[in-house]
Design an enzyme around this catalytic site. Structure first.
Site, mmCIF file in Angstrom:
data_model
loop_
_atom_site.group_PDB
_atom_site.id
_atom_site.type_symbol
_atom_site.label_atom_id
_atom_site.label_comp_id
_atom_site.label_asym_id
_atom_site.label_seq_id
_atom_site.Cartn_x
_atom_site.Cartn_y
_atom_site.Cartn_z
ATOM 1 N N GLU A 194 -97.288 128.196 -81.844
ATOM 2 C CA GLU A 194 -97.354 127.942 -83.282
ATOM 3 C C GLU A 194 -97.459 129.254 -84.044
ATOM 4 O OE1 GLU A 194 -97.249 126.989 -86.790
ATOM 5 O OE2 GLU A 194 -97.281 125.167 -85.562
ATOM 6 N N GLU A 242 -96.629 108.447 -98.179
ATOM 7 C CA GLU A 242 -96.765 107.022 -98.472
ATOM 8 C C GLU A 242 -96.438 106.262 -97.199
ATOM 9 O OE1 GLU A 242 -93.741 107.475 -101.250
ATOM 10 O OE2 GLU A 242 -95.022 107.547 -103.016
ATOM 11 N N TYR A 293 -93.855 101.002 -89.890
ATOM 12 C CA TYR A 293 -93.672 102.267 -89.176
ATOM 13 C C TYR A 293 -94.118 102.074 -87.723
ATOM 14 C CZ TYR A 293 -92.803 104.997 -93.458
ATOM 15 O OH TYR A 293 -92.266 105.515 -94.611
ATOM 16 N N TYR A 311 -82.211 105.147 -96.974
ATOM 17 C CA TYR A 311 -83.495 104.774 -97.576
ATOM 18 C C TYR A 311 -83.454 103.338 -98.097
ATOM 19 C CZ TYR A 311 -86.620 108.825 -97.627
ATOM 20 O OH TYR A 311 -87.517 109.798 -97.281
#
Length: 645
Positions: free
Chosen positions: A99, A125, A130, A244
């Site tokens: 990282e 949101e 999901y 979307y």
């Protein structure tokens, strides 16, 4: 590659497994699959979501000696480590993160304190569908509940008992709530949306939203609601906009008041990143921070691409990490928040980047170096070369009690200090030249946040325009000037001194924050495991999936899961997105929502046909003013009128 057989005892199943010829499609595609049961159909249909998909895949080989290097510790990278351990059965101590930053989380950050001010560059949101997000977080220990409860358990406990909605989604004219109950789409523009949903994805390569939609659509309340919720600009990809619309078809009726959304108790870092990182560290995953990955040395022979070295800079020292044939490398390509410029109350972000130097920082340079090696790694320049089309600025306000807080209370569902839903999502100032929006989520927004402090997040889409009161583009403004513009729009300019005295502002200008929305064509984004790659997977927001969207936690986690299952060739699939877009109930509901809850064309015929049958209730409720019966020919004439307008 790996020839060491798995140590898992499957001998009792040898008579089945030895004769099996099952091919596992790790990323099945529901948009191309014919749903028909046959003797060859042994696995679920691609979008057949459910507990059957919770099986534990059995690796064909032992990975006890395999090393895995994950470049980038954002949510995609952390998720990859989770699935490597849970489903791939790779020892956690064999997994190392490389990282560049000194903290994990990537774009999902959350930092600061009440004295210096908090900062969150963006927010998330959540949607109840999901599947990958909730699959992961049902196995991550809760932040505050005791064992055996999970992050998902906490999330549901909160949202099941505190519904989300907005009573002030739109404001204008010095802070007055305006009507946001209608989309205001003409019949022509409704038809344009339907036609877009019907179009094939490959027909929309490099087409922008403003290329496809009319001026009346772009001026509608629907587009203002949509673009401010998802951060679309008119010049962005209409293909992504289409995806979307498919992905969120089921929430169209809850988009106006945001009642379809669910939010966490705390900020995204404390809610998701911290507990996931804690779980991985406790299992033995290694984190090497302050490490820049410049390039991967890849051997390409006989259509195979095998990573052999990782070129890094750590503590200003360049070195190489050798990668064996049985080792794996998983890379986050690109970055939404790379090269962020910061400001505060008295200073605007000092922005020195331009298009001639864009994409030179670590998150983009690694992808560019990969793209030079083979076309299978995509075209990163499509996404990072036009900063004026991919950037916007956000501000985090750390607020003591003030006139601003009192105004906020009038726009909120519950008292901001109650711990319950506050604004219920963003409030958009529709007459703002900057198209400014702000939100106050549940408070406290940070675990150690004092009781008298509120944290508010603000962003704007039209940054290049002068403010209505502060005659500057937003990126040229200090935090106090942004606050001044906000107070002007809230009608509390006379109380400005009180607000400035009690509000800390920290700003963030992000050159690539919507770069994943830039117009694109097939091949611009690489596949998650590019053709020929044997030990390399690519994850994050800039890789190609079959049907998922970008700019969500769900899509990041999906890419990580696909990478793990594909590289390890697990006998387990990653289900396609939730199939609600094919549900006739959702389709009918969406059509009616687009028509502002007025009867859609042919609804009367459907109601007559289904009346007093089992399927009568698939139709959305009918408003009282629409309950009168109409003749068949009336409906036919309405259909003609609707199509021809």
């Amino acid at each position: 590659m790996n020839n060491q057989k798995s140590t898992i005892d499957t001998s009792k199943f040898d008579n089945v497994l030895d004769s099996s010829k099952t091919f596992v499609d790790h990323e099945p595609d529901s948009s191309k699959e014919i749903q028909r049961n046959t003797p060859q159909k042994t696995m679920p249909f691609s979008d057949q979501i459910g507990n059957y998909q919770r099986n534990r895949g059995i690796p064909a080989y032992s990975y006890d000696e395999s090393k895995v290097y994950i470049v980038g510790s954002g949510i995609a990278g952390l998720s990859a480590a989770f699935y490597l351990i849970r489903d791939g059965r790779i020892p956690a101590q064999n997994i190392t993160f490389l990282e560049k930053l000194s903290v994990e989380g990537g774009s999902m950050d959350g930092a600061g304190d009440a004295r210096e001010g908090y900062i969150i560059r963006g927010g998330r949101e959540m949607d109840m569908t999901y599947e990958n997000l909730w699959d992961l977080f049902q196995d991550v220990p809760a932040v505050e509940l005791p064992e055996p409860y999970s992050v998902l358990d906490e999330y549901r406990l909160l949202n099941d008992n505190d519904s989300n909605y907005s009573k002030a989604r739109f404001i204008h004219n010095k802070g007055h709530i305006t009507d946001f109950s209608k989309f205001g789409l003409s019949k022509k523009d409704q038809l344009a949306i339907i036609k877009l949903l019907l179009k094939k994805k490959e027909d929309l390569d490099d087409v922008t939203i403003q290329d496809y939609f009319s001026e009346s659509f772009l001026a509608s309340d629907f587009w203002t609601l949509w673009r401010t919720m998802f951060a679309f600009e008119n010049w962005h990809s209409v293909l992504e906009c289409k995806l979307y619309m498919h992905r969120f078809l089921h929430v169209l009726d809850g988009m106006k008041d945001l009642s379809a959304l669910v939010f966490p108790k705390y900020n995204q870092y404390d809610t998701f990143i911290a507990p996931l990182r804690k779980l991985l560290q406790e299992k033995g995953v290694q984190f090497q921070f302050d490490t820049l990955v410049e390039d991967l040395e890849i051997t390409m022979t006989h259509n195979e691409k095998i990573v052999e070295n990782i070129v890094t800079i750590h503590n200003e020292t360049s070195s190489k990490i050798a990668v064996g044939r049985d080792d794996y490398v998983i890379v986050t390509t690109g970055s939404m928040t790379e090269d962020t410029f910061y400001g505060d109350n008295h200073n605007a972000p000092i922005i020195s980047i331009d298009n001639t130097t864009s994409g030179q920082s670590s998150g983009w340079k690694l992808w560019k170096n990969l793209a030079k090696k083979s076309e299978v790694f995509g075209k990163p320049e499509k996404f990072c070369s036009t900063i004026e089309h991919s950037s916007w600025e956000s501000a985090t306000l750390t607020c003591k009690p003030s006139a601003f807080v009192e105004k906020l209370k009038k726009l909120s569902v519950n008292d901001p200090y109650s711990g319950k839903t506050v604004t219920g999502g963003i409030i958009t100032i529709t007459d703002s030249n900057w198209l400014m929006s702000f939100t106050c989520n549940r408070q406290p927004h940070f675990i150690e946040q004092p009781d008298d402090i509120l944290v508010i997040w603000l962003y704007a889409l039209f940054m290049d325009k002068e403010g209505n009161y502060v005659k500057k583009p937003m990126p040229e403004c200090s935090g106090d000037e942004i606050l001044t513009e906000l107070c002007y729009h809230l009608g509390i300019k006379d109380d400005l001194e009180n607000v400035l005295k009690n509000t800390i502002v920290r700003t963030a200008f992000m050159p690539y924050i919507t770069s994943m929305f830039m117009p694109r064509a097939k091949g611009d984004r690489p596949r998650i495991v590019p053709k020929g790659c044997k030990n390399l997977g690519l994850i994050g927001q800039f890789v190609e999936t079959n049907n998922d969207i970008v700019f969500t936690m769900e899509s990041s986690i999906r890419t990580a899961r696909i990478a793990v299952y594909t590289l390890l060739n697990l006998n387990k699939q990653v289900p396609d997105i939730n199939p609600l877009q094919y549900d006739i109930r959702q389709l009918l509901k969406a059509v009616k929502s687009l028509n502002d809850d007025q009867p859609f064309i042919g609804e009367g015929i459907l109601r007559k046909f289904l009346k007093d049958t089992y399927y009568e209730y698939i139709l959305p409720p009918m408003s009282k003013e629409s309950e009168q019966e109409s003749s068949f020919m009336e409906h036919i004439e309405k259909i003609k009128e609707w199509i021809l307008r």
